[in-house]
Every structure is written in structure tokens, then in C-alpha cells.
Design a protein around this motif. Structure first.
Motif, PDB file in Angstrom:
ATOM      1  N   GLY A 139     -21.422   4.833   4.696  1.00 53.92           N
ATOM      2  CA  GLY A 139     -20.904   5.601   5.438  1.00 53.92           C
ATOM      3  C   GLY A 139     -19.892   5.529   6.167  1.00 53.92           C
ATOM      4  N   VAL A 140     -19.377   4.091   6.441  1.00 57.61           N
ATOM      5  CA  VAL A 140     -18.459   2.986   7.048  1.00 57.61           C
ATOM      6  C   VAL A 140     -17.536   2.812   5.767  1.00 57.61           C
ATOM      7  CG1 VAL A 140     -17.826   1.085   8.241  1.00 57.61           C
ATOM      8  CG2 VAL A 140     -20.102   2.239   9.224  1.00 57.61           C
ATOM      9  N   VAL A 141     -18.046   2.132   5.106  1.00 56.11           N
ATOM     10  CA  VAL A 141     -16.726   1.942   3.976  1.00 56.11           C
ATOM     11  C   VAL A 141     -16.299   3.252   2.967  1.00 56.11           C
ATOM     12  CG1 VAL A 141     -17.849  -0.339   3.575  1.00 56.11           C
ATOM     13  CG2 VAL A 141     -18.487   1.443   1.883  1.00 56.11           C
ATOM     14  N   PHE A 142     -16.402   3.987   2.696  1.00 59.52           N
ATOM     15  CA  PHE A 142     -16.283   5.413   2.288  1.00 59.52           C
ATOM     16  C   PHE A 142     -14.949   5.564   2.470  1.00 59.52           C
ATOM     17  CE2 PHE A 142     -15.067   9.769   2.306  1.00 59.52           C
ATOM     18  CZ  PHE A 142     -14.976   9.879   0.637  1.00 59.52           C
ATOM     19  N   PRO A 143     -14.409   6.029   3.708  1.00 58.13           N
ATOM     20  CA  PRO A 143     -13.041   5.491   4.730  1.00 58.13           C
ATOM     21  C   PRO A 143     -12.189   4.920   4.141  1.00 58.13           C
ATOM     22  CG  PRO A 143     -14.771   5.569   6.128  1.00 58.13           C
ATOM     23  CD  PRO A 143     -15.728   5.494   5.301  1.00 58.13           C
ATOM     24  N   GLU A 144     -12.919   3.339   4.298  1.00 61.09           N
ATOM     25  CA  GLU A 144     -12.192   1.546   4.473  1.00 61.09           C
ATOM     26  C   GLU A 144     -11.721   2.119   3.096  1.00 61.09           C
ATOM     27  OE1 GLU A 144     -10.208  -0.803   6.002  1.00 61.09           O
ATOM     28  OE2 GLU A 144     -11.111   1.015   6.507  1.00 61.09           O
ATOM     29  N   PHE A 145     -12.554   1.915   2.028  1.00 66.73           N
ATOM     30  CA  PHE A 145     -11.965   2.700   0.948  1.00 66.73           C
ATOM     31  C   PHE A 145     -10.777   3.129   0.276  1.00 66.73           C
ATOM     32  CE2 PHE A 145     -16.778   0.797  -1.038  1.00 66.73           C
ATOM     33  CZ  PHE A 145     -15.922  -0.495  -0.526  1.00 66.73           C
ATOM     34  N   SER A 146     -10.880   4.442   1.224  1.00 65.76           N
ATOM     35  CA  SER A 146      -9.867   5.356   0.741  1.00 65.76           C
ATOM     36  C   SER A 146      -8.284   5.005   1.043  1.00 65.76           C
ATOM     37  CB  SER A 146     -10.179   6.712   1.255  1.00 65.76           C
ATOM     38  OG  SER A 146     -11.274   7.426   0.547  1.00 65.76           O
ATOM     39  N   HIS A 147      -8.581   4.641   2.756  1.00 69.05           N
ATOM     40  CA  HIS A 147      -7.255   3.881   3.159  1.00 69.05           C
ATOM     41  C   HIS A 147      -6.882   2.497   2.611  1.00 69.05           C
ATOM     42  CE1 HIS A 147      -5.451   2.797   6.255  1.00 69.05           C
ATOM     43  NE2 HIS A 147      -5.350   1.030   5.987  1.00 69.05           N
ATOM     44  N   LEU A 148      -7.879   1.530   1.981  1.00 71.21           N
ATOM     45  CA  LEU A 148      -6.959   0.761   1.129  1.00 71.21           C
ATOM     46  C   LEU A 148      -6.387   0.879  -0.453  1.00 71.21           C
ATOM     47  CD1 LEU A 148     -10.275  -1.845   1.862  1.00 71.21           C
ATOM     48  CD2 LEU A 148      -7.687  -1.986   3.280  1.00 71.21           C
ATOM     49  N   MET A 149      -6.657   1.539  -0.502  1.00 72.60           N
ATOM     50  CA  MET A 149      -6.048   2.616  -2.238  1.00 72.60           C
ATOM     51  C   MET A 149      -5.593   2.948  -1.943  1.00 72.60           C
ATOM     52  SD  MET A 149      -9.524   3.871  -4.572  1.00 72.60           S
ATOM     53  CE  MET A 149     -10.582   4.344  -3.254  1.00 72.60           C
ATOM     54  N   GLY A 150      -4.996   4.141  -0.588  1.00 71.82           N
ATOM     55  CA  GLY A 150      -4.143   4.440  -0.486  1.00 71.82           C
ATOM     56  C   GLY A 150      -3.283   4.385   0.077  1.00 71.82           C
ATOM     57  N   THR A 151      -3.654   2.656   1.072  1.00 72.95           N
ATOM     58  CA  THR A 151      -2.117   1.801   0.892  1.00 72.95           C
ATOM     59  C   THR A 151      -1.709   1.156   0.196  1.00 72.95           C
ATOM     60  OG1 THR A 151      -3.560   0.905   2.479  1.00 72.95           O
ATOM     61  CG2 THR A 151      -2.192   2.433   3.542  1.00 72.95           C
ATOM     62  N   GLY A 152      -2.582   0.856  -0.819  1.00 78.01           N
ATOM     63  CA  GLY A 152      -2.066  -0.711  -1.594  1.00 78.01           C
ATOM     64  C   GLY A 152      -2.679  -1.645  -1.751  1.00 78.01           C
ATOM     65  N   GLN A 153      -3.661  -1.631  -0.862  1.00 81.09           N
ATOM     66  CA  GLN A 153      -4.224  -3.300  -0.543  1.00 81.09           C
ATOM     67  C   GLN A 153      -5.159  -3.632  -1.773  1.00 81.09           C
ATOM     68  OE1 GLN A 153      -4.342  -3.821   3.800  1.00 81.09           O
ATOM     69  NE2 GLN A 153      -3.701  -1.651   4.675  1.00 81.09           N
ATOM     70  N   THR A 154      -4.717  -3.815  -3.018  1.00 78.32           N
ATOM     71  CA  THR A 154      -5.916  -3.612  -3.628  1.00 78.32           C
ATOM     72  C   THR A 154      -6.190  -5.170  -3.971  1.00 78.32           C
ATOM     73  OG1 THR A 154      -3.749  -5.159  -5.305  1.00 78.32           O
ATOM     74  CG2 THR A 154      -4.007  -2.625  -5.291  1.00 78.32           C
ATOM     75  N   GLU A 155      -5.738  -5.904  -3.323  1.00 75.52           N
ATOM     76  CA  GLU A 155      -6.281  -7.531  -2.841  1.00 75.52           C
ATOM     77  C   GLU A 155      -7.412  -7.121  -1.620  1.00 75.52           C
ATOM     78  OE1 GLU A 155      -8.464 -10.925  -4.196  1.00 75.52           O
ATOM     79  OE2 GLU A 155      -6.609 -10.009  -4.493  1.00 75.52           O
ATOM     80  N   LYS A 156      -7.473  -6.846  -0.926  1.00 75.19           N
ATOM     81  CA  LYS A 156      -7.912  -6.409   0.412  1.00 75.19           C
ATOM     82  C   LYS A 156      -9.055  -5.148  -0.516  1.00 75.19           C
ATOM     83  CE  LYS A 156      -5.610  -6.911   4.155  1.00 75.19           C
ATOM     84  NZ  LYS A 156      -5.008  -6.530   5.809  1.00 75.19           N
ATOM     85  N   LEU A 157      -8.903  -4.570  -1.163  1.00 72.72           N
ATOM     86  CA  LEU A 157      -9.509  -3.328  -0.972  1.00 72.72           C
ATOM     87  C   LEU A 157     -10.781  -4.565  -2.405  1.00 72.72           C
ATOM     88  CD1 LEU A 157     -10.806  -0.524  -2.246  1.00 72.72           C
ATOM     89  CD2 LEU A 157      -9.514  -0.594  -4.177  1.00 72.72           C
ATOM     90  N   ARG A 158     -10.504  -5.101  -2.567  1.00 75.31           N
ATOM     91  CA  ARG A 158     -11.486  -6.180  -3.900  1.00 75.31           C
ATOM     92  C   ARG A 158     -12.678  -7.404  -2.826  1.00 75.31           C
ATOM     93  NH1 ARG A 158      -6.435  -7.126  -6.429  1.00 75.31           N
ATOM     94  NH2 ARG A 158      -6.699  -6.075  -8.854  1.00 75.31           N
TER      95      ARG A 158
END
Length: 440
Positions: free
Chosen positions: A294-313
């Protein structure tokens, strides 16, 4: 154990995350943990008071109550999304979203309630193996349970609006006592009556009270809540968003509860107890990955939306590791001392029949728990269609395997079939996630 869990969650999200995220995660864990403790205390009391057969029916009733909330066709989650979107845009008016969604799910609730009410006799006789003297009692109990459906679904919509407003504290302040009462109320009733009708009536009262309290909270937290505004275009938006998520919401619980329904139909309702008790014990640990996802779901969306691919991995890998670290030690402990724990908590008789089942389920829970993270990642991509298609595939495989294994290996076969299903689910989710992470 929960103290360690809280520290781990805080460690996961402390770097660069807002304090509100930490608080929401902790509230979610507490909101699920307290009812769990209530279940641990009351289940032995209930089994002793009403016996294996009636307790088996009660577990099916608990299962149905949980499943009823999914008859909203994804509207509860859609309300959350729509409310959160409007709030992020600085808009305060959400009455059209809430009342349009509530009106839709209320109609659905009435239809489902009527269908179950008028077919309760057929359901009991055709799908639940009970001794003849309990059939009438179970039929009446199922009728009572069916009346609660509209209120359960409406509560899902109300809670969805509050989640969109990020009112997790008040949500869990309601969930803690009401979730606990789902177990405590039947235990209290059995001290005066072991009638299934009276026991199920207590569940109906708790669910109705839950609805009233959430409605009251919404009058305080939502501006213009009492202004009824039903909008056709808003309904289209809500249904569109629900889309594939509806498939997941319907199919996933079917697979979760299919095992005990098969046991009740092919063996005996009394046998449900010997499977459900160890399953319910160990599956409660899934509140940990559930709260984290429930915590990481919005964080994943944010990182993808802002193009922070390395942080996402990196965030994905770290999240999987944290879930593994949280789940592995308690599961290893339960796996090692399964017989002793069941003997101490319930009885030697149940330990003799269920300890091997508990060991198998420990492995499955670990696999299932870490799968919450890739599930959150895929949903965060906006690809709810992928998870829905995976679940449809799994259902087509799981149902025949479960049917075969219950004939070949009994209750142990049921546990093995469930583990195979979650292993397939994990393989599909991780494969798709790694493919996506490698491509971006």
C-alpha cells in the motif's frame, strides 16, 4: 514481532518519504493486527462452544462477508482514485463521485442480496455438506447474512472516499474495534446460544454498525456529503476505471476461498476446520506485505511518472528484500514448531491432522508475500489488465488441480494445490516485472 515490523517499515520509507506515508503504513498494520489478535483469542472459544461442523459454517460466513465487499465491481477503488485526483487538483467538490458510485453499488448489492436470499435453500443443500439437523438452521443463517450485502458494499464505497482523502487514521480507528467485533461478537453470543441464526445475526449487526459509523465519519470529513448528486458521465468514468480491476477483485478471492468451498463440498464441513485454522493462522502474516504494498504502490507510480527509472529498479529490489526479511523468520519458526503451536493453541487432535498442512502453507505464504511487490509495480504502471489476465489463467489451472489433488491427497493435497497456484502467480508477476524493468 510487531515492534520489529514497525522499525522495518519506517526504515524502508524514511529516506526521502513524507512522514504521512510512514504514519499511514503504521496505521494500516495496526488496523489489521488488532483484529488478528482478536481472532487468535476467540477462535479456540468458538470451536469449543459450537463444535467443528458449526465452526466450519462460520468460517464460510466470514469468507462470504469478505467477498461481498468485492461485488462493487471495482467502484470502491475507482472512488478512491477519483477523489484523490480531484484533491490533487485542488478541487473540494466530490459529492458527484461519491453518490454516483454509492448509487451504483447499492443497486448491485440489492440484486446480489436478493439472489442469495431466495436461493439460500438451494445453496445449502447443493454446495455445503451439513448434517440434516443443521440444514434449516444454516438456511436461515444464510438468509440473514445475505441482508448485510448492500451495507457491506456501501461501506466499501465510503471507505474508498476516505482513502482518497488520505484519512487512514480515522479509517483504522473504525476498523480496529469493528474488525475485532467480527470475531468477538460471535464468541459472546455462543455463551448464551449456539444457534447459527443468532451467531450470524451478530455478524450482520457488526457490519451494519460499520456502515453507520463510516457514513457518520463522511459527514464530518467530506464537504457537502449530504448533497446527493448522481452524474451519468461520472458513472462512466468510474466504471471505466474499474474495468480490469473488477476481474481481479472477483477472481482473486474466488481462488483464495475456493479451497475451503471444495473441502465443504467434497469432504465435509467439519473438515474445513482442520484446513482453515492453520491457513488463517499463517495467512495473517500477509498483513505485512499488504501494508508495505500500500505504501510502495503510489511510489512506483510517482517514479514511473517522473522517469526515475534507476530509482524505480532499486526501490523494487529493496521492497522485495524487506518483505522477505519480515516474513522469513516468523514463517521459519512456525514451520519448525507447527505441531507444538497447534497443540498448545487448539488441541492435540487438531495438531495431528493439521501440522503437516501448516508446514506446506508456510512455504506458500512466503512465495505469496513477496509477490505483493511486483503486483504493486504492475498496478502502478496502470496495467491492471495484466494482473487480471494472470488471475484468469491461474483460475483455469488451479480449479482442476485442486479438484484432482483433494481426491488424491485429501487436505494435504488442498494445501499443495494452493502453494502451486501462488508459485505460478509469483512466477508470472516477477517475470513481467523484470521484463519491464529491464526494458525501461
Amino acid at each position: 514481532m510487531f515492534g520489529v515490523v514497525l522499525l522495518k517499515i519506517k526504515s524502508l520509507i524514511s529516506r526521502g518519504k513524507k512522514l504521512t506515508v510512514v504514519k499511514n503504513s503504521l496505521w494500516n498494520i495496526i488496523g489489521q493486527a488488532v483484529p488478528l489478535l482478536s481472532a487468535l483469542v476467540t477462535i479456540p472459544i468458538l470451536i469449543k462452544a459450537i463444535g467443528d461442523e458449526k465452526f466450519g459454517f462460520l468460517t464460510i460466513a466470514w469468507m462470504l462477508i469478505g467477498y461481498f465487499s468485492l461485488f462493487d465491481f471495482g467502484i470502491g477503488r475507482a472512488i478512491t482514485y477519483a477523489v484523490a485526483k480531484r484533491v490533487s487538483q485542488g478541487k473540494k467538490y466530490i459529492s458527484d463521485v461519491l453518490w454516483t458510485g454509492l448509487s451504483f453499488v447499492f443497486v448491485i448489492g440489492l440484486l446480489v442480496s436478493g439472489a442469495i436470499y431466495f436461493s439460500s435453500d438451494w445453496i445449502v443443500l447443493s454446495f455445503i455438506k451439513l448434517s440434516p439437523e443443521l440444514e434449516v438452521e444454516a438456511n436461515n443463517a444464510l438468509k440473514i447474512l445475505s441482508i448485510s450485502i448492500p451495507f457491506v458494499i456501501l461501506t466499501t464505497g465510503l471507505r474508498g472516499a476516505l482513502e482518497g482523502l488520505r484519512e487512514f487514521k480515522i479509517i483504522n480507528l473504525v476498523r480496529i474495534p469493528l474488525g475485532s467485533l467480527l470475531f468477538i461478537a460471535p464468541a459472546i453470543v455462543t455463551q448464551y446460544s449456539i444457534s447459527l441464526e443468532n451467531i450470524i445475526l451478530s455478524l450482520f449487526i457488526v457490519r451494519f454498525l460499520n456502515f453507520l459509523i463510516f457514513a457518520f465519519v463522511c459527514t464530518k470529513k467530506i464537504e457537502g456529503f449530504l448533497k446527493i448528486d448522481i452524474n451519468k458521465q461520472t458513472l462512466v468514468e468510474l466504471i471505466t476505471f474499474g474495468g480490469w480491476m473488477t476481474v481481479t477483485n472477483v477472481v482473486s478471492p474466488i481462488m483464495v476461498y475456493m479451497d475451503r468451498l471444495f473441502i465443504g463440498a467434497k469432504m465435509a464441513v467439519a473438515s474445513v476446520t482442520f484446513y482453515v485454522v492453520p491457513f488463517d493462522i499463517i495467512s495473517k502474516l500477509l498483513l505485512l506485505p499488504s501494508s508495505i504494498s500500500g505504501v510502495v504502490f503510489p511510489e512506483f507510480s510517482h517514479l514511473m511518472g517522473t522517469g526515475q527509472t534507476e530509482k524505480l529498479r532499486q526501490y523494487f529490489i529493496k521492497s522485495v528484500i524487506v518483505v522477505f526479511i519480515l516474513l522469513a523468520p516468523p514463517l521459519l519458526f512456525v514451520f519448525t514448531f507447527s505441531y507444538e503451536l497447534l497443540s498448545w493453541w487448539i488441541s492435540v487432535e487438531l495438531a495431528d491432522k493439521s501440522s503437516s498442512i501448516l508446514k506446506i502453507l508456510c512455504i506458500g505464504i512466503l512465495i505469496n508475500g513477496i509477490s505483493y511487490i511486483p503486483f504493486a509495480l504492475i498496478q502502478g504502471m496502470g496495467r491492471s489488465d495484466i494482473t487480471a489476465k494472470f488471475h484468469l489463467l491461474e483460475l483455469c489451472i488451479y480449479a482442476p488441480v485442486l479438484y484432482l489433488f483433494i481426491d488424491l491427497y485429501g487436505l494435504v493435497g488442498v494445501a499443495l494445490a494452493w502453494c502451486m497456484r501462488v508459485a505460478l502467480d509469483s512466477l508470472l508477476l516477477f517475470s513481467y516485472s523484470f521484463k519491464f524493468l529491464k526494458k525501461i
